[in-house]
Design a protein around this motif. Structure first.
Motif, short mmCIF file in Angstrom:
data_model
loop_
_atom_site.label_atom_id
_atom_site.label_comp_id
_atom_site.label_asym_id
_atom_site.label_seq_id
_atom_site.Cartn_x
_atom_site.Cartn_y
_atom_site.Cartn_z
N GLN A 87 0.86 -1.30 0.02
CA GLN A 87 0.00 0.05 -0.28
C GLN A 87 0.93 1.28 -0.14
OE1 GLN A 87 -3.41 0.19 -0.31
NE2 GLN A 87 -2.93 2.31 -0.74
N MET A 88 2.13 1.05 0.76
CA MET A 88 2.73 2.29 0.81
C MET A 88 3.53 2.46 -0.60
SD MET A 88 6.58 3.04 2.84
CE MET A 88 7.49 2.14 1.70
N THR A 89 3.86 1.41 -1.57
CA THR A 89 4.20 1.74 -2.66
C THR A 89 3.17 2.28 -3.74
OG1 THR A 89 5.78 -0.11 -2.16
CG2 THR A 89 5.69 0.56 -4.65
N VAL A 90 2.21 1.70 -3.27
CA VAL A 90 0.83 2.43 -4.42
C VAL A 90 0.94 3.75 -3.98
CG1 VAL A 90 -1.64 2.35 -4.49
CG2 VAL A 90 -0.50 0.09 -4.40
N ASN A 91 0.74 4.24 -2.94
CA ASN A 91 0.61 5.40 -2.57
C ASN A 91 1.83 6.33 -3.04
OD1 ASN A 91 -1.54 5.08 -1.01
ND2 ASN A 91 -0.49 5.38 0.89
N GLN A 92 2.90 5.96 -3.05
CA GLN A 92 4.16 6.76 -3.48
C GLN A 92 3.91 7.02 -5.14
OE1 GLN A 92 7.42 4.42 -2.43
NE2 GLN A 92 7.86 5.62 -0.46
N ILE A 93 3.70 6.05 -5.65
CA ILE A 93 3.47 5.75 -7.17
C ILE A 93 2.21 6.59 -7.78
CG2 ILE A 93 3.27 4.58 -9.29
CD1 ILE A 93 4.73 2.07 -8.04
N ALA A 94 1.31 6.51 -6.88
CA ALA A 94 0.01 7.49 -7.28
C ALA A 94 0.28 9.00 -7.03
CB ALA A 94 -0.79 6.95 -6.48
N SER A 95 1.10 9.02 -6.14
CA SER A 95 1.23 10.42 -5.78
C SER A 95 2.35 11.29 -6.70
CB SER A 95 2.09 10.59 -4.33
OG SER A 95 2.32 12.01 -4.06
N ARG A 96 3.51 10.35 -7.14
CA ARG A 96 4.22 11.01 -8.11
C ARG A 96 3.42 11.13 -9.55
NH1 ARG A 96 8.26 6.95 -6.25
NH2 ARG A 96 7.69 5.71 -8.41
#
Length: 628
Positions: A87-96
């Motif tokens: 989920q943390m990786t999803v958030n990072q990618i989505a934010s970028r």
């Protein structure tokens, strides 16, 4: 960038703020309505930006490596799931991707010069002279799994993201004073309590419980009367010390190792050094002349450069600690000697030597035993790695633990019943078990019939463990725990009677009697607690009694368990000490900054939520869960 702007605070102020602000401020995350399945092979889609499973896996692995480095151990897939790494990786990618999509729509950009300047001014990429160091930059890329192009795009995204988000919270330079004052008055108020402690032991005789009462107690708290899960396991252990002890080292090898590492065993000469740096040779020469004529080094530093003794004191330095140009001049001096002006990239230096601690050289005989141990350990690790690789090959070929041990002439150890803490059924530690971190956890995570795997220990060893038998945890029979259950029941009975006694006394207090009179009647002393706040340490009180103290009206009394849990407090408010911003200015300032940061974060979070809905996000949650 966005996640960095929302770092949490710690301490009692932050905890109090969280309680009060949680209803007002949003938290970033991909909403459940956006975790949908989309057509195609991509796992994340943000507007026109698509992220493939391979790209997600690369970012996920990078985050896993970073997290493992922080904990100084390689995290397992199960541990990564507990941390919510996917989920943390999803958030990072989505934010970028959100930033990239929106900045493109607005025509925002960052040219190569801006990116170059951003990278070259990062302190982590600069050497001791505050100059960009290409080697440090490449080390960072390798350590975090980035290519140079990938990192450049991340920096470009940060710059354009700052252009997008930087203006949103500019008007919020300081939280409203009334808001800060209200929070501070609430959270920083102190109270003291006057109390008596009615101990359970003062109740005296307790009746004998019936079997039915004991059965009820056991049913209500089965964890106190259960035998743990026990297992019989078999394992192979490849330990460095067992291999090292059998490794012979020749005298020639020892001497060769000594010569190669000779400098490692020498203690360098250390000197106390003071220095001042001038912009040009003329001013340095003039200062040197003053010192040569009898002026004090520190006084010249103050008069010429306005530097205090602390500013010019470098401490104890070895030769290698100094800039190359200073090494010989400084180490050629006697005690209290001063160098002539020396030019380096930083300017013109004058250095003074104080205390000198001579270096020490240890000869071959002094370090021979250490050398032998080191070489044995190194060779042992090489041999163990070879053995572990062969063992993995055996398991990959379908061999069971016993079969692999016979093929490689390794010893299999079988245990009797042990629990997850490494104790036998009598509760005694089994001393022969490996002390490797994670060994017991793995032994109790596996099931009967699982294929054996090779795991590495923190000291460079290896092990493989399988489960032979499992005896499930179970509540013990009453006959086996009757003595302990009886003792527990009677202690509970006394505790409940002490509370009833306190509640009866509470009625008398509310009717007008004083706490002092009741204390005298019971042979107790009225005590006064130290000041406590709503959060943080409860001092002499229990946390629940502290909470109750702040719920009491000044003239009211309360009843609550004591700090040790072996009695009941009967208490009232002794004193209310209002929050005083002048007595703790740092705490007040910290609260103001935290509230300001929270409001800014809320503004950014709300805009991000808007971008999610406006641009659109689709996440193949099921596919991510399948792999991660």
């Amino acid at each position: 960038m966005l996640h960095a702007m929302r770092k949490g605070a710690s301490g009692w102020l932050a905890k109090g703020l969280l309680l009060l602000l949680v209803a007002s401020f949003g938290v970033w995350g991909i909403g459940g309505d956006m975790l949908t399945s989309s057509v195609g092979s991509n796992v994340i889609e943000v507007g026109d930006t698509s992220v493939s499973l391979g790209e997600f896996q690369r970012d996920y692995q990078r985050n896993l490596n970073i997290l493992s480095a922080r904990f100084n151990t390689q995290l397992t897939q199960e541990q990564a799931q507990q941390f919510g790494l996917a989920q943390m990786t999803v958030n990072q990618i989505a934010s970028r991707a959100l930033v990239d999509e929106k900045t493109k729509l607005l025509g925002l950009s960052a040219d190569d010069e801006a990116v170059r300047e951003m990278i070259q001014t990062q302190p982590s990429f600069q050497n001791q002279f505050q100059q960009f160091d290409r080697f440090l930059f490449e080390q960072f890329l390798a350590r975090n799994g980035y290519s140079e192009g990938e990192y450049i795009e991340i920096v470009r995204n940060d710059i354009t993201g700052e252009q997008l988000f930087g203006t949103f919270s500019q008007g919020m330079n300081k939280a409203p004073a009334v808001l800060v004052d209200t929070f501070y008055a609430y959270l920083a108020e102190n109270r003291t309590a006057k109390y008596i402690d009615i101990l359970d032991s003062s109740i005296g005789f307790a009746p004998a419980p019936t079997d039915e009462e004991l059965e009820t107690l056991i049913k209500e708290t089965p964890e106190n009367y259960s035998a743990p899960e026990y297992r019989k396991i078999s394992y192979i252990l490849l330990a460095p010390e067992t291999v090292a002890a059998a490794t012979e080292i020749s005298e020639e090898d020892l001497k060769a190792e000594y010569e190669a590492r000779k400098s490692e065993f020498d203690t360098p000469e250390m000197r106390a050094v003071m220095q001042m740096i001038f912009e040009n040779e003329d001013t340095a020469t003039a200062a040197y002349k003053k010192i040569s004529e009898g002026a004090d080094f520190a006084e010249v530093a103050m008069s010429d450069l306005q530097l205090t003794p602390a500013d010019i004191d470098l401490g104890m330095m070895s030769k290698s600690d100094l800039l190359p140009e200073l090494q010989e001049p400084v180490f050629d001096l006697e005690t209290d000697g001063v160098t002539q002006p020396v030019k380096t990239v930083l300017g013109w230096h004058l250095a003074k030597v104080g205390e000198i601690i001579p270096g020490e050289e240890r000869n071959y005989d002094a370090v021979k035993d250490q050398l032998k141990k080191d070489i044995q350990q190194n060779k042992a690790h090489e041999l163990l790695y070879t053995q572990a690789t062969k063992l993995e090959d055996e398991f990959a070929g379908g061999a069971k633990l016993e079969e692999a041990s016979q093929a490689l002439d390794l010893n299999v150890v079988k245990t009797d019943w042990i629990d997850a803490n490494g104790n036998d059924k009598a509760g005694n530690p089994v001393a022969t078990l490996p002390s490797a971190t994670g060994f017991l956890a793995e032994a109790f995570a596996r099931q009967i019939g699982d294929e054996a795997e090779v795991s590495e220990t923190s000291d460079g060893g290896y092990y493989a463990v399988v489960v032979d038998e499992i005896e499930a945890a179970a509540v013990k029979q009453l006959a086996d725990v009757k003595e302990q259950a009886t003792k527990d029941w009677q202690e509970n009975w006394r505790h409940e009677e002490a509370r009833k006694k306190a509640e009866d006394l509470l009625v008398r207090l509310n009717a007008g009697e004083s706490l002092e009179d009741i204390a005298s009647e019971l042979g107790l002393t009225v005590q006064t607690s130290l000041p406590v706040m709503r959060s943080g340490s409860a001092g002499e009180l229990s946390p629940v009694a502290r909470d109750g103290l702040f719920d009491l009206d000044p003239a009211a009394y309360g009843v609550n368990v004591n700090k040790a849990g072996n009695g009941t407090l009967l208490y009232r408010v002794a004193d209310i000490i209002p929050a005083d911003r002048e007595t703790d200015k740092d705490a007040f300032t910290q609260m103001s900054e935290q509230i300001t940061a929270s409001i800014r974060a809320s503004i950014l979070a709300e805009y991000e939520n808007y971008l999610q809905k406006d641009i659109g996000i689709s996440v193949k949650e099921d596919l991510i869960k399948e792999y991660f």
